[in-house]
Scaffold this active site. Structure first.
Site, short mmCIF file in Angstrom:
data_model
loop_
_atom_site.label_atom_id
_atom_site.label_comp_id
_atom_site.label_asym_id
_atom_site.label_seq_id
_atom_site.Cartn_x
_atom_site.Cartn_y
_atom_site.Cartn_z
CG ASP A 124 -6.79 -12.61 33.73
OD1 ASP A 124 -7.59 -13.14 34.53
OD2 ASP A 124 -6.02 -11.70 34.07
CG ASP A 155 -10.68 -4.56 28.47
OD1 ASP A 155 -11.04 -4.81 29.63
OD2 ASP A 155 -11.40 -3.96 27.65
CG ASP A 174 -13.99 -16.90 37.27
OD1 ASP A 174 -14.51 -16.49 38.33
OD2 ASP A 174 -13.07 -17.73 37.23
#
Length: 333
Positions: A124, A155, A174
């Site tokens: 994340d 990233d 997600d």
């Protein structure tokens, strides 16, 4: 409202405005109001605004750039549907998992319930989101102490591109919704999906959240994502489930590195047996019966999936976007 307008919202969500409401524009002409009962955190990270609030109808809620991401009342519905179908379908039990996004760690929580998992890497870009959620979402506390869990602040696209080919049994995206001007829309493209296929091990599965998928809005991004994946993977299955706090059905698309006979189809008793054998603890939502409904799409959905021709691509500059569900704060009357 534009993302710039959304970013102005969070500083107003302070403990002094407990009598206020959040107004969400779900689509043009359709808005909903939610009463704020408590603000636990409100701030600006390097990348986005982050608010953790208690809403009267939904309980503890994570807002990113002024948009509802996850609510205590039903986040388990979203996350169980995101994670477990693919993990139950894997022939031998998933060992290595890559999660792109997932900052609140609910996706990792569900992945780590599978005893077969030896490593779960979550990437994340925003450390502050991860830290704020770690402080205020105690249901995910066990993730951070699990030795199988690896957190990388970076990233998600770059990290996956740098991984050796064939590294993962399961790749889960997600991510934030594909919004025009947002940070994630290029991770819903043919080029990125080609990278994902290379990084999957034989028999591996790719899974991405795919936005609103109700009767009216499923052609916004759900069907284009499905069509885009079909240009890369030989077998792709779309499925949906109503998520109360999202005020709509939500969609996911699953793609198989190696085609599976029957796609997502598993009999009720076999699903229940796989859950018992593979998953620690009892699921709140998903079982053999409820699993059958996920890929059971309406005639309208099936027809639109069949005729969808939009392929999202950086090379052609072709993208599809969800409506920017900006929030604003309104005085309670």
């Amino acid at each position: 409202s534009s993302p710039a307008r959304d970013r102005e919202v969070a500083p107003e969500l302070r403990p002094s405005v407990m009598s206020k409401l959040i107004e969400e524009e779900l689509e043009p002409g359709f808005r909903a109001l939610y009463k704020i009962e408590k603000v636990l955190h409100s701030g600006q990270s390097q990348f986005q605004t982050v608010d953790i609030v208690d809403l009267a109808p939904f309980g503890r809620t994570l807002l990113i750039d002024g948009m509802i991401q996850s609510c205590q009342i039903d986040e388990f519905v979203y996350h169980e549907c995101l994670v477990h179908p693919a993990m139950l379908l894997h022939a031998t039990g998933v060992k290595t998992v890559y999660i792109g996004g997932g900052g609140e760690c609910s996706t990792a929580r569900e992945v780590l319930r599978h005893a077969s998992v030896t490593k779960c890497t979550m990437v994340d870009i925003d450390a502050e989101v991860v830290n704020f959620c770690k402080m205020h979402l105690p249901e995910n506390a066990g993730v951070h102490t699990d030795p199988r869990f690896e957190l990388v602040i970076d990233d998600a696209k770059g990290q996956l591109e740098g991984a050796p080919d064939g590294s993962y049994d399961l790749i889960i995206m997600d991510l934030d919704d594909p919004l025009e001007g947002g940070p994630c829309y290029q991770l819903y493209t043919k080029e990125f999906y080609e990278t994902c296929l290379k990084k999957l091990a034989p028999g591996g599965i790719f899974l991405t959240q795919s936005g609103q998928a109700g009767l009216k809005l499923h052609t916004s991004v759900f069907t284009p994502i499905n069509a885009t994946l079909k240009t890369v993977f030989k077998q792709v299955v779309g499925y949906t489930q109503a998520v109360y706090s999202f005020c709509d059905e939500w969609g996911w698309n699953m793609a198989f590195a190696t085609p599976r006979e029957g796609g997502m189809a598993i009999p009720v008793a076999e699903v229940d047996a796989l859950i018992k054998a593979r998953i620690t603890g009892e699921l709140k939502f998903l079982d053999g019966e409820s699993y059958q409904g996920l890929p059971a799409l309406s005639k309208v959905h099936r027809a639109n999936l069949a005729k969808e021709t939009r392929v999202m691509s950086v090379a052609t500059g072709t993208f599809s976007f969800m409506h920017s569900q900006g929030l604003c704060v309104a005085e309670s009357k």
